[in-house]
Design a protein around this motif. Structure first.
Motif, PDB file in Angstrom:
ATOM      1  N   ALA A  29       0.843  -1.207   0.000  1.00 20.72           N
ATOM      2  CA  ALA A  29       0.000   0.000   0.000  1.00 20.72           C
ATOM      3  C   ALA A  29       0.876   1.253   0.000  1.00 20.72           C
ATOM      4  O   ALA A  29       0.587   2.237  -0.700  1.00 20.72           O
TER       5      ALA A  29
ATOM      6  N   LEU B  17       0.961   4.182  -2.831  1.00 22.01           N
ATOM      7  CA  LEU B  17       0.715   5.594  -2.529  1.00 22.01           C
ATOM      8  C   LEU B  17       1.867   6.479  -3.011  1.00 22.01           C
ATOM      9  O   LEU B  17       1.647   7.498  -3.666  1.00 22.01           O
TER      10      LEU B  17
ATOM     11  N   THR C 157       0.871   3.860  -9.318  1.00 19.81           N
ATOM     12  CA  THR C 157       0.451   2.519  -9.716  1.00 19.81           C
ATOM     13  C   THR C 157       1.369   1.994 -10.816  1.00 19.81           C
ATOM     14  O   THR C 157       1.971   2.756 -11.555  1.00 19.81           O
TER      15      THR C 157
ATOM     16  N   ILE D  95      -3.587   4.978   4.519  1.00 16.28           N
ATOM     17  CA  ILE D  95      -2.939   5.236   3.221  1.00 16.28           C
ATOM     18  C   ILE D  95      -3.994   5.384   2.121  1.00 16.28           C
ATOM     19  O   ILE D  95      -3.935   6.307   1.307  1.00 16.28           O
ATOM     20  N   LEU D  96      -4.985   4.478   2.142  1.00 13.26           N
ATOM     21  CA  LEU D  96      -6.025   4.534   1.099  1.00 13.26           C
ATOM     22  C   LEU D  96      -6.820   5.836   1.174  1.00 13.26           C
ATOM     23  O   LEU D  96      -7.279   6.369   0.167  1.00 13.26           O
TER      24      LEU D  96
ATOM     25  N   TYR E 150      -5.703   8.656   1.708  1.00 15.53           N
ATOM     26  CA  TYR E 150      -4.973   9.735   1.030  1.00 15.53           C
ATOM     27  C   TYR E 150      -4.578   9.348  -0.398  1.00 15.53           C
ATOM     28  O   TYR E 150      -3.737   9.976  -1.010  1.00 15.53           O
ATOM     29  N   SER E 151      -5.174   8.270  -0.904  1.00 11.59           N
ATOM     30  CA  SER E 151      -4.820   7.823  -2.257  1.00 11.59           C
ATOM     31  C   SER E 151      -5.875   8.289  -3.262  1.00 11.59           C
ATOM     32  O   SER E 151      -7.012   8.600  -2.889  1.00 11.59           O
ATOM     33  N   SER E 152      -5.472   8.292  -4.535  1.00 14.96           N
ATOM     34  CA  SER E 152      -6.416   8.668  -5.592  1.00 14.96           C
ATOM     35  C   SER E 152      -7.344   7.485  -5.868  1.00 14.96           C
ATOM     36  O   SER E 152      -7.073   6.356  -5.465  1.00 14.96           O
TER      37      SER E 152
ATOM     38  N   GLN F 166      -5.602   4.753  -7.629  1.00 15.28           N
ATOM     39  CA  GLN F 166      -4.711   3.972  -6.748  1.00 15.28           C
ATOM     40  C   GLN F 166      -5.526   2.997  -5.893  1.00 15.28           C
ATOM     41  O   GLN F 166      -5.140   1.846  -5.699  1.00 15.28           O
ATOM     42  N   ILE F 167      -6.671   3.510  -5.364  1.00 14.91           N
ATOM     43  CA  ILE F 167      -7.511   2.650  -4.516  1.00 14.91           C
ATOM     44  C   ILE F 167      -8.010   1.451  -5.328  1.00 14.91           C
ATOM     45  O   ILE F 167      -7.945   0.307  -4.873  1.00 14.91           O
TER      46      ILE F 167
END
Lengths: 253, 348
Positions: free
Chosen positions: B119, B123, B127, B181-182, B184-186, B189-190
């Motif tokens: 993860a 982040l 990707t 982390i997820l 704050y991810s796009s 990315q998620i």
């Protein structure tokens, strides 16, 4: 002075456990092929002495096993000199025969394959202890008495001149205690083993011991069974003057 | 002495495998071969079996697309074997090192450690279409980090139930880290991370899989050669130590290798559930022995077979996420073991 008849020679041995002194300046000579029984109150250092002999804990002073400095022996050499009859609490789901076979670890090659000699030694131990009918059972299915026998057979498979036992008769019923005493005599007479046994079992002391090691106040004194009986040394060691033992060492109630 | 006793001594002390065990190995080998061919054959596009054999033999197929499909299926099948070997042997060794029948990469939080590592890469490094070196390193680092924490806890408390619960807690902690982390991810990315989390055997590059497979087989060979030591560890730390087994060193080797194996599989295939914990038990049901010379190869075969079955069910009769399939296979096995107490080891 070191003597070639000594199996274990301990000089100026001191042991500390958790910053506390357990044993201080212990000097002992334990004769080859003898049964040496350690007796002392709880927490007096019986197990610590056995652990020091087996190299599990550090100590100051010197321990000679079969004439060789214990601290200079490699792990494998030590495992070929001294075996410990373990308690069985930590043993899991494994067939008795496979369990005993694993005790040949110090002698087998890298792949752990058993030679004919290995098999012979294992077989002898199994026969001496008399556990042929247990071989296909799982260790965790056994009764306390049966487990004890299996642990002895495993220690015999290790084929060492010295065997250590920590309170071996705990949980054994009267019949099994009798068999155990007989087995100790056989191991001494037939196999010439030097046995060091810590116990609270006075029957064992008076039935099988060649020498009694009394632990009190960080010191160990070695006596014959006769001296222990005549001088009422058990009573003194445990500071239990109300205890009365008969001529055979039996507790008089 | 009775005949049965003589036989019994002969049976266990004989250094070679018994006929029944040899037959079991032969059947398993056959099963892996058939499942391997099955995984190449079964899929949404129907390709005649003869054509598949021709393509594998290097001949030109009737349709060009068939060659591409078979190559992709071949990569997935080899990846399934790679994952099966890595996870099942890791589970077997963890159950030995921790003296705990319920130990496994998933249960002890090792896979969650890898998740967290991956993860973090998703982040910060963005990707990636194929698994990159960074993902692999992060997954292995995460796995080893949790493994060392767990071994520290197990040395301190020496209670199997507490160690298992500690693994669960570490799993939650890693999960919390992943959630943060997820957060704050796009979206992209998620989505990528969620897809990876379903698990799959089709992310490995066709050129890479053969190296990965050889690497995994190399680890398996190394661990098989150390079988004498794994066998002795069954006796418990104290007894093994008194036999001259370098308990600490051998445990560290076991932890390092299983950490790397689990991390590798997790990085390339996602967090695959239940293979690590269930396969060693299925093996013990097939051959009830503790000798790792037999058990490690057995785990390789059974682990490969089950992962190939998992791969087939992700494609047929309708597409399913890999983790759902492995859980459907593994969870009932573990439940049965718990209820029937087949594990045989004490919980404390």
């Amino acid at each position: 002075m070191e003597n070639h008849l000594d199996s274990i020679a301990i000089s100026n041995l001191s042991i500390h456990y958790k910053k506390q002194q357990v044993l201080k300046d212990v000097n002992l000579r334990l004769q080859k092929g003898g049964i040496h029984v350690l007796v002392g109150p709880n927490g007096s250092g019986k197990t610590s002495l056995l652990n020091a002999l087996s190299g599990e804990i550090s100590y100051s002073g010197s321990i000679l096993l079969e004439g060789k400095e214990q601290q200079k022996l490699s792990k494998n050499e030590l495992a070929q000199t001294l075996s410990m009859v373990h308690s069985t609490n930590a043993v899991h789901h494994i067939q008795v025969e496979e369990f005993i076979r694993l005790a040949r670890f110090p002698y087998t090659n890298f792949l752990g394959r058993l030679s004919e000699t290995d098999k012979e030694i294992i077989h002898k131990g199994i026969q001496l202890v008399g556990i042929e009918e247990l071989l296909s059972k799982s260790v965790d299915e056994l009764s306390d008495g049966e487990r004890k026998k299996v642990m002895i057979a495993a220690a015999l498979a290790q084929d060492c001149p010295i065997m250590l036992m920590d309170e071996p008769t705990t949980f054994l019923d009267i019949g099994n205690k009798f068999l155990f005493s007989k087995l100790l005599q056989q191991m001494k007479l037939e196999l010439g083993k030097t046995l060091v046994i810590s116990t609270h079992d006075l029957d064992l002391v008076f039935q099988v011991a060649d020498s009694v090691l009394l632990i009190q106040d960080q010191h160990i004194e070695q006596h014959s069974v006769q001296e222990v009986r005549d001088q009422k040394l058990i009573e003194k060691t445990f500071e239990a003057y109300h205890l009365q033992l008969d001529a055979n060492g039996k507790l008089i109630l | 002495m009775s005949n049965s006793v003589n036989n019994s001594i002969y049976v266990i002390l004989a250094p070679y495998m018994q006929i029944r065990e040899k037959i079991t190995f032969f059947i398993l080998l056959l099963a892996v071969a058939l499942l391997f061919l099955g995984s190449l054959t079964i899929g949404s596009v129907k390709i005649p079996f003869q054509e598949i054999l021709s393509i594998l033999g290097g001949e030109v197929a009737e349709k060009k697309s068939w060659t591409l499909i078979v190559e992709a299926r071949l990569t997935s099948s080899l990846t399934a074997i790679f994952a099966g070997i890595g996870l099942s042997i890791s589970g077997l060794l963890m159950q030995n090192i921790f003296q705990n029948p319920l130990a496994g990469p998933g249960v002890l939080g090792i896979t969650s450690g890898s998740n967290l590592g991956v993860a973090l890469v998703f982040l910060f490094a963005g990707t990636q279409s194929n698994v990159g070196v960074l993902t692999v390193i992060a997954a292995i680092a995460g796995a080893l980090g949790v493994l060392f924490l767990i071994i520290g806890i197990s040395l301190r408390v020496r209670n199997n139930v507490i160690v298992l619960i500690s693994g669960l807690m570490l799993s939650y902690l890693c999960g919390a880290g992943v959630n943060i982390i997820l957060n704050y991810s796009s979206k992209n990315q998620i989505q990528q991370f969620v897809n990876w989390g379903f698990g799959n055997f089709s992310s490995v590059h066709p050129d890479t899989i053969i190296y990965l497979l050889f690497l995994m087989l190399g680890f398996a060979l190394l661990l098989t050669l150390l079988s004498k030591f794994w066998n002795a560890l069954i006796l418990g730390e104290k007894f093994a130590g008194s036999l001259g087994v370098p308990v600490f060193k051998i445990r560290i080797i076991g932890i390092l290798v299983t950490g790397i194996m689990t991390g590798l599989v997790t990085a390339y295939c996602g967090p695959i559930a239940f293979i690590g914990i269930a396969v060693p038990h299925i093996c013990r049901m097939l051959i009830p022995k503790t000798n790792h010379f037999i058990m490690i190869p057995l785990n390789i075969l059974v682990g490969s077979a089950i992962c190939l079955i998992g791969l087939i069910f992700t494609q047929y009769p309708f597409p399913l996420p890999l983790n759902a399939v492995t859980s459907l296979i593994g969870a009932p096995v573990i439940l049965w073991i718990l209820i029937s107490k087949k594990a045989g080891w004490k919980t404390t």
